[in-house]
Design a protein around this motif. Structure first.
Motif, PDB file in Angstrom:
ATOM      1  N   GLY A  19     -32.375  -9.281 -37.095  1.00 56.04           N
ATOM      2  CA  GLY A  19     -32.724  -8.999 -35.968  1.00 56.04           C
ATOM      3  C   GLY A  19     -32.363  -9.850 -34.985  1.00 56.04           C
ATOM      4  N   GLU A  20     -32.789 -11.192 -34.516  1.00 53.45           N
ATOM      5  CA  GLU A  20     -32.384 -12.443 -34.077  1.00 53.45           C
ATOM      6  C   GLU A  20     -30.555 -13.548 -33.998  1.00 53.45           C
ATOM      7  N   TRP A  21     -30.560 -13.314 -35.470  1.00 54.69           N
ATOM      8  CA  TRP A  21     -29.507 -13.475 -35.707  1.00 54.69           C
ATOM      9  C   TRP A  21     -28.336 -12.281 -35.055  1.00 54.69           C
ATOM     10  N   LEU A  22     -28.868 -10.692 -35.319  1.00 57.14           N
ATOM     11  CA  LEU A  22     -27.615  -9.810 -34.921  1.00 57.14           C
ATOM     12  C   LEU A  22     -27.392  -9.728 -33.590  1.00 57.14           C
ATOM     13  N   ARG A  23     -28.660  -9.615 -32.557  1.00 57.57           N
ATOM     14  CA  ARG A  23     -28.744 -10.108 -31.296  1.00 57.57           C
ATOM     15  C   ARG A  23     -27.834 -11.745 -30.963  1.00 57.57           C
ATOM     16  N   ASN A  24     -27.625 -12.479 -31.821  1.00 55.85           N
ATOM     17  CA  ASN A  24     -27.245 -13.419 -31.025  1.00 55.85           C
ATOM     18  C   ASN A  24     -25.750 -13.207 -31.453  1.00 55.85           C
ATOM     19  N   GLU A  25     -25.106 -13.094 -32.576  1.00 50.95           N
ATOM     20  CA  GLU A  25     -23.679 -12.445 -33.178  1.00 50.95           C
ATOM     21  C   GLU A  25     -23.397 -11.739 -31.602  1.00 50.95           C
ATOM     22  N   ILE A  26     -24.093 -10.424 -31.144  1.00 49.56           N
ATOM     23  CA  ILE A  26     -23.603  -9.510 -29.662  1.00 49.56           C
ATOM     24  C   ILE A  26     -23.703 -10.297 -29.141  1.00 49.56           C
ATOM     25  N   GLU A  27     -24.502 -11.250 -28.606  1.00 48.86           N
ATOM     26  CA  GLU A  27     -23.641 -12.219 -26.789  1.00 48.86           C
ATOM     27  C   GLU A  27     -23.323 -13.382 -27.747  1.00 48.86           C
ATOM     28  N   GLU A  28     -22.596 -14.244 -28.231  1.00 44.46           N
ATOM     29  CA  GLU A  28     -21.669 -14.686 -28.828  1.00 44.46           C
ATOM     30  C   GLU A  28     -20.106 -13.558 -28.899  1.00 44.46           C
ATOM     31  N   ALA A  29     -20.154 -12.059 -29.391  1.00 44.96           N
ATOM     32  CA  ALA A  29     -19.456 -11.824 -29.440  1.00 44.96           C
ATOM     33  C   ALA A  29     -18.631 -11.423 -28.227  1.00 44.96           C
ATOM     34  N   LYS A  30     -19.253 -11.214 -26.758  1.00 43.45           N
ATOM     35  CA  LYS A  30     -18.984 -10.560 -25.510  1.00 43.45           C
ATOM     36  C   LYS A  30     -18.852 -12.009 -24.903  1.00 43.45           C
ATOM     37  N   GLN A  31     -19.656 -13.072 -25.084  1.00 48.18           N
ATOM     38  CA  GLN A  31     -19.088 -13.995 -24.151  1.00 48.18           C
ATOM     39  C   GLN A  31     -17.392 -14.323 -24.386  1.00 48.18           C
ATOM     40  N   PHE A  32     -17.606 -14.067 -26.584  1.00 46.64           N
ATOM     41  CA  PHE A  32     -15.649 -14.436 -26.858  1.00 46.64           C
ATOM     42  C   PHE A  32     -15.097 -14.231 -26.017  1.00 46.64           C
ATOM     43  N   GLN A  33     -15.453 -12.212 -25.928  1.00 48.15           N
ATOM     44  CA  GLN A  33     -14.292 -11.616 -24.817  1.00 48.15           C
ATOM     45  C   GLN A  33     -14.124 -11.386 -24.254  1.00 48.15           C
ATOM     46  N   LYS A  34     -14.898 -12.188 -22.706  1.00 49.22           N
ATOM     47  CA  LYS A  34     -14.980 -12.648 -21.670  1.00 49.22           C
ATOM     48  C   LYS A  34     -14.077 -13.303 -21.674  1.00 49.22           C
ATOM     49  N   GLU A  35     -14.192 -14.710 -22.084  1.00 46.38           N
ATOM     50  CA  GLU A  35     -13.193 -16.018 -22.675  1.00 46.38           C
ATOM     51  C   GLU A  35     -12.084 -15.792 -22.576  1.00 46.38           C
ATOM     52  N   HIS A  36     -11.924 -14.755 -23.859  1.00 46.59           N
ATOM     53  CA  HIS A  36     -10.454 -14.525 -24.340  1.00 46.59           C
ATOM     54  C   HIS A  36      -9.831 -13.067 -24.231  1.00 46.59           C
ATOM     55  N   PRO A  37     -10.066 -12.431 -22.987  1.00 42.95           N
ATOM     56  CA  PRO A  37      -9.794 -10.805 -22.874  1.00 42.95           C
ATOM     57  C   PRO A  37      -8.274 -10.585 -23.777  1.00 42.95           C
ATOM     58  N   ASP A  38      -7.529 -10.969 -24.219  1.00 46.21           N
ATOM     59  CA  ASP A  38      -6.454 -10.833 -24.506  1.00 46.21           C
ATOM     60  C   ASP A  38      -6.584 -10.602 -26.394  1.00 46.21           C
TER      61      ASP A  38
END
Length: 324
Positions: free
Chosen positions: A295-314
């Motif tokens: 669960g901890e890993w999954l929450r971190n992965e989701i946050e990292e994915a959202k941050q990546f997508q925010k920085e790379h909208p393309d």
């Protein structure tokens, strides 16, 4: 059993033995490394020149003792690196040289060399497949290719030699012939199909269902930073149990594969551990096999994915934050 499970949650690495004696590496005055027990008694004399960042007094992890370097006065076998001993100081094997160091454990097995032939040992140091081939690749999706009569070059590859013979083995070391008729469940390796290699009981099927129910979420997390557009049907992941509980290792290890049955990360990416009772889930964090609650890993992965997508909208493979 509850006490055992509590202890598991407290251990930061894949080491489990209620009565295991603490062993420590020590460094001699001439910078050679050996191992002592907790009484200060020498188990293995200081005779190894180590090239990793091993520290004096560092605890020996795992069920075997690895010396990642050279042994004083010993001429190493060709294509080997390091030495492995049991915790009583008995020599076990010399690991196969891979990626400028001792071979990794892949699908629960590590290659070793004896008399110029390659075999496989498990994490307890037990020989699982006797050394009998000139070369064997690491296991992927339950299979490893092997060859006899081939010649290795200096880049971890092999030079084609007239008369060399290649084949495919399973995790029992048995040679497996390609199929003439196959189904979608079978695995394609170098243009040939081989039988689906995994078999599960009901508890194991339930373990895999835990991951498969989250297939869409996990695949979106994995592919969010891939810059080639992946069709939805090719984003499906496959989860397989590649190692079962054994002495000193009370876990199922679950590896993740893409639609071609290729391992998503040979070392630690998207690899999981499940407690022996099938109720507690972890993720392997790094090459030292530290585990993190799922669960901890999954929450971190989701946050990292959202941050990546925010920085790379393309990014072409979008992660959608409305998944359960």
């Amino acid at each position: 059993m509850n006490k055992v499970l509590l202890l598991i949650t407290m251990i930061p690495i894949l080491v489990f033995s209620q009565e295991k004696e603490v062993l420590r590496y020590f460094t001699s005055k001439d910078n050679l490394v050996g191992v002592k027990n907790q009484k200060g008694e020498i188990i293995i004399p200081a005779q190894f020149k180590i090239y990793s960042d091993l520290k004096d007094g560092e605890v020996v992890d795992g069920e075997t003792i690895l010396f990642d370097g050279e042994k004083k006065g010993d001429k190493p076998q060709k294509n080997t690196w390091g030495y492995v001993y049991d915790r009583k100081g008995n020599f076990l094997y010399t690991p196969f040289l891979y990626d400028n160091g001792p071979d990794y454990f892949v699908e629960g097995l590590r290659r070793f060399v004896k008399n110029g032939k390659i075999g496989f040992a498990d994490r307890n140091g037990k020989t699982v497949i006797e050394p009998k081939h000139d070369f064997v690749d690491h296991f992927t999706y339950g299979y490893a290719s092997f060859c006899d009569g081939c010649k290795r070059n200096d880049d971890d590859g092999y030079i084609k030699v007239p008369g060399e013979k290649w084949g495919m083995m399973n995790t029992k070391g048995e040679t497996v012939q390609p199929l003439t008729k196959y189904s979608d469940k079978d695995v394609k390796i170098v243009g040939k199909y081989y039988p689906y290699p995994f078999h599960y009981n009901e508890k194991e099927k339930n373990i895999l269902q835990f991951f498969d129910k989250q297939n869409k979420l996990l695949s979106d997390l994995y592919y969010v930073n891939v810059y080639n557009k992946i069709p939805e049907k090719e984003k499906r992941l496959f989860f397989e149990i590649v190692e079962r509980p054994k002495e000193n290792f009370p876990y199922y290890q679950v590896n993740t594969y893409d639609y071609t049955k290729y391992d998503l990360g040979m070392l630690n990416r998207f690899k999981f551990l499940v407690s022996e009772d099938g109720k507690t889930f972890y993720t392997i964090r790094d090459y030292n096999e530290k585990k993190v609650p799922f669960g901890e890993w999954l929450r971190n992965e989701i946050e990292e994915a959202k941050q990546f997508q925010k920085e790379h909208p393309d990014n072409p493979n979008k992660f959608k934050d409305n998944q359960n």
